[in-house]
Design a protein around this motif. Structure first.
Motif, mmCIF file in Angstrom:
data_model
loop_
_atom_site.group_PDB
_atom_site.id
_atom_site.type_symbol
_atom_site.label_atom_id
_atom_site.label_comp_id
_atom_site.label_asym_id
_atom_site.label_seq_id
_atom_site.Cartn_x
_atom_site.Cartn_y
_atom_site.Cartn_z
ATOM 1 N N GLY A 113 0.786 -1.217 0.000
ATOM 2 C CA GLY A 113 0.000 0.000 0.000
ATOM 3 C C GLY A 113 0.822 1.273 0.000
ATOM 4 O O GLY A 113 0.265 2.364 -0.088
ATOM 5 N N GLY A 114 2.154 1.150 0.078
ATOM 6 C CA GLY A 114 3.016 2.325 0.069
ATOM 7 C C GLY A 114 3.229 2.851 -1.344
ATOM 8 O O GLY A 114 2.740 2.295 -2.331
ATOM 9 N N ALA A 115 4.001 3.936 -1.430
ATOM 10 C CA ALA A 115 4.231 4.574 -2.731
ATOM 11 C C ALA A 115 4.899 3.617 -3.713
ATOM 12 O O ALA A 115 4.519 3.538 -4.881
ATOM 13 C CB ALA A 115 5.088 5.832 -2.534
ATOM 14 N N ALA A 116 5.911 2.875 -3.247
ATOM 15 C CA ALA A 116 6.613 1.942 -4.130
ATOM 16 C C ALA A 116 5.691 0.827 -4.609
ATOM 17 O O ALA A 116 5.700 0.454 -5.782
ATOM 18 C CB ALA A 116 7.821 1.354 -3.402
ATOM 19 N N ASP A 117 4.893 0.290 -3.696
ATOM 20 C CA ASP A 117 3.965 -0.782 -4.047
ATOM 21 C C ASP A 117 2.977 -0.311 -5.108
ATOM 22 O O ASP A 117 2.741 -1.000 -6.105
ATOM 23 C CB ASP A 117 3.240 -1.244 -2.780
ATOM 24 C CG ASP A 117 2.254 -2.372 -3.044
ATOM 25 O OD1 ASP A 117 2.576 -3.272 -3.837
ATOM 26 O OD2 ASP A 117 1.156 -2.344 -2.466
ATOM 27 N N LYS A 118 2.409 0.863 -4.922
ATOM 28 C CA LYS A 118 1.432 1.371 -5.879
ATOM 29 C C LYS A 118 2.067 1.743 -7.213
ATOM 30 O O LYS A 118 1.395 1.747 -8.249
ATOM 31 C CB LYS A 118 0.706 2.570 -5.281
ATOM 32 C CG LYS A 118 -0.182 2.191 -4.098
ATOM 33 C CD LYS A 118 -0.954 3.393 -3.569
ATOM 34 C CE LYS A 118 -1.861 2.980 -2.403
ATOM 35 N NZ LYS A 118 -2.641 4.126 -1.886
ATOM 36 N N ALA A 119 3.365 2.056 -7.183
ATOM 37 C CA ALA A 119 4.066 2.382 -8.430
ATOM 38 C C ALA A 119 4.501 1.141 -9.191
ATOM 39 O O ALA A 119 4.961 1.253 -10.320
ATOM 40 C CB ALA A 119 5.281 3.256 -8.129
#
Length: 517
Positions: free
Chosen positions: A396-402
């Motif tokens: 759910g973090g920025a890296a995961d969503k990217a």
């Protein structure tokens, strides 16, 4: 010996796991042998073969060491270890020919990429309240001044200065023939910042043995904190979306009037970026009309080398040409210019169906904006060694969503190729990127397949529809529970490997010893 090409392989294991091989000495066989590879284990997946010989462990030559010493070195490495490995045939051939394996006669390779001769380095120091954190040493009867007493965590240490580095230049001025007192005066007069050109012991020794002069033209600029940027542009229906101008009281060609949503804005161009080169050709000294004609002749695509104000000032302070960055990045498999790209050989054909091949053999371009919880991933690697990969992506973090995933191999950071950069260098690049980060990564199996085919991994492999969406702060709902990771924290000290009891192999002579890792 033409066949001598040691490989640099980094193995990482999780707590409670092994590296997936036995380290053995065998009667009648020279060297430290790799045996009994575990299928699917870290060693086998990294390409290590049965019978390979370990030459170095974490940079230390071990071929003449005892078996127990090498075992201890691997155990003490914790969860990550770096090997220099030579295949069995080359090892035996080298021994038969009396080759000194600690000093290879041919260029070694790191994960299939050639390693260049050691380079001097530019280091940028900005004085703190406690000074720079180093001292100068000179030896009577010897030419040159050397760095000493480099305080850990000091300005000098963070800038890349190491003890025993030889000082060659201060702010672009050669000081090799200056006295100790003259150099001290130059440092005092430099103000609150300066750029050193330094050669470490290996670089100094190498160039002296070759009878070669060491100069700025050979240096790496990767230690400098502000970096030029390589921008790939594809023309839209209304052009690139910026105006090229000459500014009053300024020298050079500047990017101005960037249109919102234009190719220039999407590619990361900034107002007042100075254009250094177009498609690999330096434009300093060219008339404005000449540069405009170069853009027109470039067709619908072009590749720019630009510097922002801070980078420009720093490079000028050290009399450093930004083209050094272009050449260094280009030689480490950076995105090619448009002229090079249209002349690239056709991709290697595969029996894999086209749709499946396109899906599997492509990197990912992940763009993310930092949230209150950071970017939400861990950059994994071995300090001082090239090759970085992603770990511990926060769900759910920025890296995961990217689109970042565990074990993704990092190819580029903010359009700069980092395959040959050390862990420290990549961490510094990520930290200096501000609140926005762009990473070109590839799944490990994709990376390995592309490298095996000899394909350079760049954005050209993506295609227009392969970009991962940009996730901005207002689209990321970062909760308190998600605030786990900084963007790229330094490696924490690994946990000690579990002690394992040496065993005697029943499949060979009773003088054979094997240790499982």
């Amino acid at each position: 010996m033409a066949a001598y090409k040691p490989r640099v392989i980094i193995l990482t294991k999780k707590p409670g796991q092994t590296f997936g091989f036995y380290l053995r000495v065998e009667n009648g066989q020279e060297g430290h042998l790799i045996r009994c590879l575990e299928m699917g284990g870290p060693a086998q997946l990294a390409g290590i073969k049965d019978g390979d010989r370990i030459l170095k462990v974490n940079g230390t030559f071990v071929d003449g060491m005892s078996h127990s010493e090498v075992v201890d070195m691997v155990r003490n490495s914790g969860s990550s270890v770096t090997f220099h490995i030579l295949d069995e045939a080359s090892y035996k051939q080298g021994k038969a020919q009396g080759v000194n394996l600690s000093e290879p006669k041919t260029t070694p390779v790191s994960n299939g990429v050639g390693i260049q001769a050691p380079k001097p380095k530019f280091c940028y120091l900005v004085r703190s309240s406690s000074g720079y954190g180093f001292a100068l040493r000179s030896v009577k009867g010897e030419r040159g001044l050397f760095m000493t007493d480099v305080n850990p965590g000091s300005v000098a240490d963070r800038a890349g200065v190491k003890a025993n580095d030889r000082l060659l230049e201060i702010n672009g001025e050669n000081i090799e023939d200056s006295t100790h007192d003259e150099v001290v005066d130059k440092i005092k007069l430099a103000g609150n910042s300066m750029i050193f050109l330094l050669a470490d012991e290996e670089t100094d020794r190498y160039h002296q043995s070759k009878g070669m002069a060491i100069g700025a033209w050979l240096a790496t600029v990767m230690y400098l904190p502000h970096k030029p940027r390589i921008i790939d542009l594809k023309k839209g229906s209304d052009g690139y979306g910026f105006v090229l101008k000459e500014e009053r009281n300024e020298t050079g060609h500047f990017i101005r009037d960037i249109e919102r949503g234009s190719p220039a804005e999407r590619a990361g161009l900034k107002d007042m970026d100075r254009l250094v080169a177009l498609d690999g050709k330096e434009v300093d000294g060219c008339s404005h009309g000449k540069v405009v004609d170069m853009f027109r002749q470039s067709g619908n695509k072009c590749c720019l080398l630009v510097v922002d104000k801070d980078t420009d000032q720093m490079y000028k302070q050290g009399n450093v040409c930004p083209m050094l960055f272009w050449e260094e990045t280009k030689n480490s498999n950076s995105p090619p210019s448009y002229i090079e790209a249209i002349n690239l050989p056709a991709p290697v054909q595969s029996s894999t169906p086209p749709q499946q091949q396109g899906e599997e053999l492509k990197p990912k371009l992940c763009k993310m904006e930092k949230t209150s919880g950071g970017y939400g991933f861990h950059l994994n690697g071995v300090q001082g060694v090239c090759g970085q990969y992603i770990k511990e992506v926060v769900k759910g973090g920025a890296a995961d969503k990217a689109g970042l995933e565990d074990d993704d191999i990092v190819v580029e950071v903010n359009a700069v190729n980092v395959e040959q950069s050390s862990h420290e260098e990549v961490v510094a690049m990520i930290r200096s990127s501000g609140s926005f980060l762009e990473m070109l990564v590839a799944k490990k199996n994709v990376y390995d397949q592309l490298k095996a085919k000899g394909v350079t991994i760049t954005r050209l492999l993506l295609g227009e529809t392969s970009y991962v969406d940009v996730h901005t702060a207002n689209r990321l709902q970062a909760s308190k529970e998600e605030r786990h990771e900084e963007e790229a924290r330094p490696e924490t000290p690994p946990e000690p490997a579990r002690e394992r009891t040496p065993s005697v192999s029943s499949s060979s002579s009773e003088e054979s010893v094997d240790i499982r890792f």
